[in-house]
Design an enzyme around this catalytic site. Structure first.
Site, mmCIF file in Angstrom:
data_model
loop_
_atom_site.group_PDB
_atom_site.id
_atom_site.type_symbol
_atom_site.label_atom_id
_atom_site.label_comp_id
_atom_site.label_asym_id
_atom_site.label_seq_id
_atom_site.Cartn_x
_atom_site.Cartn_y
_atom_site.Cartn_z
ATOM 1 N N TYR A 89 0.832 -1.198 0.000
ATOM 2 C CA TYR A 89 0.000 0.000 0.000
ATOM 3 C C TYR A 89 0.870 1.252 0.000
ATOM 4 O O TYR A 89 1.823 1.349 0.775
ATOM 5 C CB TYR A 89 -0.916 0.001 1.237
ATOM 6 C CG TYR A 89 -2.017 -1.053 1.203
ATOM 7 C CD1 TYR A 89 -2.249 -1.833 0.068
ATOM 8 C CD2 TYR A 89 -2.844 -1.246 2.299
ATOM 9 C CE1 TYR A 89 -3.263 -2.775 0.040
ATOM 10 C CE2 TYR A 89 -3.875 -2.186 2.274
ATOM 11 C CZ TYR A 89 -4.072 -2.949 1.147
ATOM 12 O OH TYR A 89 -5.082 -3.876 1.118
ATOM 13 N N LYS A 104 -1.230 -7.501 -3.191
ATOM 14 C CA LYS A 104 -2.571 -6.922 -3.051
ATOM 15 C C LYS A 104 -2.411 -5.413 -3.120
ATOM 16 O O LYS A 104 -1.624 -4.828 -2.353
ATOM 17 C CB LYS A 104 -3.108 -7.354 -1.688
ATOM 18 C CG LYS A 104 -4.497 -6.960 -1.324
ATOM 19 C CD LYS A 104 -4.907 -7.898 -0.204
ATOM 20 C CE LYS A 104 -6.136 -7.544 0.562
ATOM 21 N NZ LYS A 104 -6.354 -6.192 0.933
HETATM 22 P P1 FBP Z 1 -11.391 -4.004 2.412
HETATM 23 O O1 FBP Z 1 -11.891 -4.815 1.247
HETATM 24 O O2 FBP Z 1 -12.412 -3.919 3.500
HETATM 25 O O3 FBP Z 1 -10.844 -2.678 1.983
HETATM 26 O O4 FBP Z 1 -10.188 -4.833 3.044
HETATM 27 C C1 FBP Z 1 -8.977 -4.978 2.386
HETATM 28 C C2 FBP Z 1 -7.865 -4.575 3.335
HETATM 29 O O5 FBP Z 1 -6.603 -4.725 2.748
HETATM 30 C C3 FBP Z 1 -7.875 -5.340 4.636
HETATM 31 O O6 FBP Z 1 -7.149 -6.525 4.571
HETATM 32 C C4 FBP Z 1 -7.316 -4.310 5.579
HETATM 33 O O7 FBP Z 1 -7.832 -4.431 6.857
HETATM 34 C C5 FBP Z 1 -7.771 -3.024 5.011
HETATM 35 O O8 FBP Z 1 -8.012 -3.215 3.647
HETATM 36 C C6 FBP Z 1 -6.751 -1.947 5.217
HETATM 37 O O9 FBP Z 1 -7.231 -0.799 4.636
HETATM 38 P P2 FBP Z 1 -6.536 0.586 4.842
HETATM 39 O O10 FBP Z 1 -5.082 0.340 5.066
HETATM 40 O O11 FBP Z 1 -6.838 1.323 3.586
HETATM 41 O O12 FBP Z 1 -7.198 1.200 6.022
#
Ligand code: FBP
Length: 251
Positions: free
Chosen positions: A139, A170
């Site tokens: 991310y 992911k």
């Molecule tokens: P969602 O489909 O609810 O967005 O979940 C995916 C995910 O990667 C989860 O594994 C994680 O808890 C969340 O998103 C983290 O989202 P962020 O870092 O954007 O708060």
């Protein structure tokens, strides 16, 4: 990664948001992990289910999709410094809890990125020795990152995952509405990931059509699939909705 795919594609049910975001994501139904397990069982469409170790230990049972344990994480209360998610569970612990794969977040662009890539490298090495896949949650985060959905930087993150030896990555891709551009950007991301399988995350709850359109793009661009949480278990009809997304990805 084959155990996490059906007809070459995968759909993961993510439920680590209680850790990452806290109870604000939940209602009286989906706060109970058993509700999530029922969605997985009734829909039959998921090729993986994602938990932190505490939920896995107490709720994961036979008959559920293959388990992916998130090895690290951070809370939404963690503020005032650059994003960093410490290692909370070892590969051996995850294997002992029945995991068929592990997930690990790297905040690409964070001032603490190097600590996370270093640990991720060790996780990959250990998973390779033990024969289970490693999926990176790559991310874009930190004060250097103006737009966490920037397609060029997502392609960079995808490449980083490949170079670090991840089996899957992911990413948080969002559709802009410009069909041609979105598809081209997503294809470029997939090309950069090479043999590392790309999964797109669901994000906060969006209208059905938007999610179906994202699933179609994911498929058309050559991504492996999606990892979705809130967009499934925050819906009124999670089972039917999941089946529809599965139909798009597996057809
Ligand atoms: P969602 O489909 O609810 O967005 O979940 C995916 C995910 O990667 C989860 O594994 C994680 O808890 C969340 O998103 C983290 O989202 P962020 O870092 O954007 O708060």
């Amino acid at each position: 990664m084959d155990k996490f795919l059906r007809n070459g594609h995968g759909l993961f049910l993510a439920y680590d948001q209680g850790f990452e975001h806290g109870p604000s994501d939940f209602n009286a139904k989906n706060v109970d992990p058993k509700y999530i397990l029922n969605i997985a069982k009734e829909s039959g469409v998921f090729t993986g289910i994602i938990f932190q170790k505490g939920i896995a230990e107490r709720y994961y049972t036979v008959g559920l999709p293959p388990l992916i344990i998130k090895l690290n994480g951070k809370t939404a209360l963690h503020a005032g410094e650059e994003p960093f998610a410490p290692l909370l569970c070892t590969v051996d612990e995850a294997l002992g809890l029945g995991a068929s794969g592990v997930g690990y977040t790297v905040y690409v662009g964070s001032e603490r990125e190097a600590e996370m890539t270093e640990t991720f490298g060790r996780v990959v090495r250990e998973c390779n020795q033990k024969g289970i896949p490693t999926i990176g949650w790559f991310y874009l985060r930190g004060k250097q990152i103006a737009n966490p959905h920037d397609p060029k930087k997502l392609a960079y993150a995808a490449r980083l995952a490949l170079e670090l030896g991840a089996d899957g990555v992911k990413l948080q891709f969002t559709i802009s509405g410009d069909e041609t551009n979105d598809l081209r950007n997503l294809k470029w991301i997939v090309q950069n990931a090479g043999k590392c399988k790309v999964f797109i995350s669901g994000g906060s709850k969006a209208p059905d059509e938007e999610m179906f359109s994202l699933a179609k793009k994911v498929k058309d661009a050559g991504c492996a699939g999606m990892a979705v949480g809130r967009n499934i278990w925050q819906r009124e009809n999670p089972v039917e909705f999941s089946k529809e997304v599965g139909n798009i990805l597996y057809s």
